[in-house]
Design a protein around this motif. Structure first.
Motif: not given
Lengths: 217, 499
Positions: A5, A8, A12, A75, A139-142, A215, B154-163, B165-166, B247
């Motif tokens: 990661f 990623t 971030e 994304i 938007y990104f986190r919550d 989202r 509450n995961i970061h959008l980018l991290r959610e994307d990476a997870y 993908r995996l 998702v």
């Protein structure tokens, strides 16, 4: 896992750094405007130089974000939204820098009767901008918190509108503001420039609302 | 020649790979979360693994439905299924190789006169209906769980994307494994009774059975299908069926894979049974229908009103039309294969009705009075026996099946000790050794002889399902190993020898 990661994580951090620059830009604008209104031009020019440097830094980061989002196909579903949000946020920062630049180049003389109101307009605009950045982070986190954020952005934008309206009326209707029409129009343009910050912030916030709906599952 | 006959199975495998792989990686590729090349590689590798390691369970069920015993027959049956699938796909039906192969096997049964195991058939058809519903239910539950989870963490959008993908890759691999395990039966199942391959031994540890080699070839054909054609199907699955986010794509693939796995895994099946839980039968399913079921389940969970009943109607229609079309095609092709190309599509099988067979049948609760007139008669083709049975009495399909099983002459008893000792208990092995050299005409005789010698071979009511299944598997192994090849049977070998 950390290796998996890494990209990623980098992205971030980059987005966070970019948003930090925008927040700093808002603070510099507020400070710069205050020094201009107080007549401390040396300090004002310092802030202008700072905000200029900040803007070009943020441009570099923004371009890196954009190219990496595409080249690493991150994304894919939200990429368009994120790029749109970041580009329009950049416009907000640009307007703050431009507004200070106009003050520096055109050096309008601000009548005493308007100073407090303009200071207030600047503060509300920057608050609006801060709320926008908080909402973008949400938007990104919550994503659930985006709605609260956009409501606040909207509120401060309206506040800024009201203050700008009052200032414009005062410029044209109040006898204490002397000078010919060209001076009044000049003052009005300066106010409109500041007002533009919250207007653009509102546009970004509208985009955010839609992106957030997309989202939520 | 053998390779030529396998071609139709490979064709069926290819079309399975082209169509069904899209159900596993279609959404991931279409949402650009996973590159096609990576998806194809993972899908191909795990389909092969699933087929070779866990493909046996569902194949067994298809085998119960009908054991196509001549390679030209297997060729024709697989060809009929393949043609039916290609045809129906062109008509825009949500078809699966499963429904086609079941129809084609029943077609072979009709052609050969062999009775169809109606209980297996009804279990199979019921599973087709249940599987999309189950996939939908799982998808709905997973949807709520994922939603709850994502809101909590509450995961970061980018991290959610990476997870995500995996997860899509891991679940895709699991899905491909399940698809291979569950669907290889469709592709190669009909070739199992007529497999041309012998077991390969690599040292003491690794043994690849003839069946597994067959599965390997079938799975490779699926892999070729994935690489050569699935890209086009993926585009339609990913974009046309339903707009999915990464998702929800994960939820759909996970539900589908779970359902395929539930209906394919021997290990899970017996684990559930042994813990007193209901276990789904091991049956080849349609991955397309599982996917549609999962998507509809998701739609219901999201409270969407726009459920397209036409899609549901099309699926339900395919449960009926596809098997019928494949069955009719199978009948026609078998007829041409036999009469025009003069190929043996049904192996010669001897049936002999003796007093002992009648006694055995009576013990199993069958009315044997009508069979008395056939006592002592032999038949060299299933159709002859069927006609004789029709003349003498009223037997339903299940009774016919029992008579066919009991009367089939097999000549068993060669080298019973060749059965791998490590798979047996000491008592079981001793019993086998004592029977060495004796000959049995019927399978059930060998089973009964073993049961008489030791309780270890005796079927007991109290046995757990796992024990029953194990004993059944071991008996099948003993039958296979000790079967005297038709060419080596002495003239008198039909004289049964009492132990």
């Amino acid at each position: 896992m950390p290796l998996l990661f890494r990209k990623t994580q980098e992205m971030e951090t980059m987005i966070d750094e970019y948003l930090d620059r925008v927040v700093q830009g808002g603070l510099l604008f507020k400070e710069g405007l205050r020094y201009y209104l107080d007549g401390d031009l040396a300090a004002f020019e310092d802030r202008l130089a700072d905000i200029d440097a900040l803007e070009s830094e943020s441009d570099t980061i923004r371009r890196r974000i954009e190219s990496q989002l595409y080249t690493q196909t991150l994304i894919p579903e939200s990429r368009g939204d994120v790029l749109g949000i970041i580009e329009h946020t950049d416009e907000v920062l640009n307007i703050t820098a431009e507004t200070l630049m106009v003050l520096s180049v055109e050096s309008p003389e601000i009548p005493e009767a308007l100073r407090q109101m303009i200071r207030e307009l600047g503060e509300v605009s920057v608050t609006c901008m801060d709320e926008l950045i908080t909402t973008i982070r949400a938007y990104f986190r919550d994503v659930e918190r985006v709605r609260d954020g956009t409501t606040r952005v909207l509120f401060y934008e309206k506040e800024a509108d009201k203050i700008a309206d009052r200032i414009k009326r005062k410029i044209f209707k109040d006898d204490s503001i002397t000078g010919d029409l060209s001076r009044k129009l000049h003052l009005r343009d300066c106010v409109a420039n500041i007002e533009n910050i919250s207007d653009t912030a509102e546009e970004v916030s509208d985009r955010l609302s839609i992106a957030a709906i997309k989202r939520t599952m | 020649m053998i390779w030529f006959f396998l071609l139709s199975g490979l064709f069926l495998g290819w079309s399975l790979g082209a169509n069904d792989a899209a159900n596993i990686f279609g959404t991931a590729v279409a949402t650009r979360m996973v590159k096609f090349r990576l998806a194809a590689l993972i899908a191909a590798v795990f389909v092969v693994l699933g087929a070779v390691i866990s493909g046996a369970g569902a194949t067994e069920t298809l085998g119960h439905l009908g054991a196509v015993n001549a390679i030209a027959g297997s060729f024709t049956v697989a060809l009929a299924a393949g043609l039916a699938v290609t045809w129906m796909t062109r008509l825009g039906m949500t078809v699966s190789t499963t429904q086609a192969i079941v129809g084609a096997i029943v077609g072979w049964n009709l052609f050969s006169g062999t009775p169809t195991d109606l209980s297996s058939l009804s279990t199979i058809v019921a599973s087709w209906v249940v599987s999309p519903i189950l996939a939908g239910a799982i998808a709905a539950i997973l949807y709520f769980l994922t939603k709850l989870f994502l809101a909590k963490v509450n995961i970061h959008l980018l991290r959610e994307d990476a997870y995500n993908r995996l997860a899509l890759i891991v679940i895709g691999a699991f899905g491909a494994y399940s698809l291979g395990a569950n669907n290889i039966a469709n592709v190669m199942g009909v070739f199992v009774p007529a497999t041309p391959f012998n077991s390969l031994h690599f040292g003491k540890l690794l043994m690849i059975s003839g069946k597994q080699q067959l599965f390997l070839f079938g799975a490779l054909a699926i892999g070729v299908g994935i690489y050569t054609y699935s890209h086009r199907v993926i585009k339609t699955v990913g974009n046309d069926l339903f707009k999915l986010t990464p998702v929800t794509a994960f939820i759909v693939v996970f539900s589908e894979s779970l359902v395929l796995f539930l209906f394919a895994s021997n290990t899970l099946h017996f684990w559930l049974l042994n813990h007193g839980l209901p276990a789904p039968p091991l049956i080849p399913l349609s991955s397309s229908q599982a996917v549609v079921g999962a998507i509809l389940g998701l739609a219901v969970a999201k409270g969407a009103r726009g459920i397209r009943f036409r899609v549901l109607g099309r699926i339900a229609a395919s449960w009926v039309t596809v098997p019928i079309i494949a069955g009719v095609l199978s009948l026609l092709l078998l007829f041409f294969m036999k009469n025009l190309f003069e190929q043996q599509v049904v192996a010669d099988t001897r049936y002999h009705l003796s007093e002992k067979v009648l006694t055995h049948l009576r013990q199993d609760g069958l009315p044997v009075d009508d069979l008395r007139s056939l006592n002592g008669e032999s038949f060299s083709h299933p159709r002859e026996l069927r006609q004789a049975l029709r003349r003498t009495g009223q037997f339903d399909e299940m009774q016919m099946l029992a008579i066919f099983d009991a009367a089939r002459v097999d000549t068993l008893g060669r080298d019973t000790v060749r059965v791998d000792e490590s798979r047996l208990t000491a008592a079981q092995y001793r019993a086998l050794a004592r029977l060495q050299g004796r000959r049995y005409l019927y399978r059930w005789q060998l089973g009964e002889a073993l049961a008489r010698l030791t309780p270890a071979w005796e079927p007991k009511q109290a046995d757990t399902p796992l024990k029953q299944q194990r004993r059944q598997e071991l008996l099948s192994l003993v039958y296979r190993v000790s079967r005297v090849p038709p060419g080596n049977r002495s003239v008198n070998s039909h004289q049964e020898v009492a132990p």
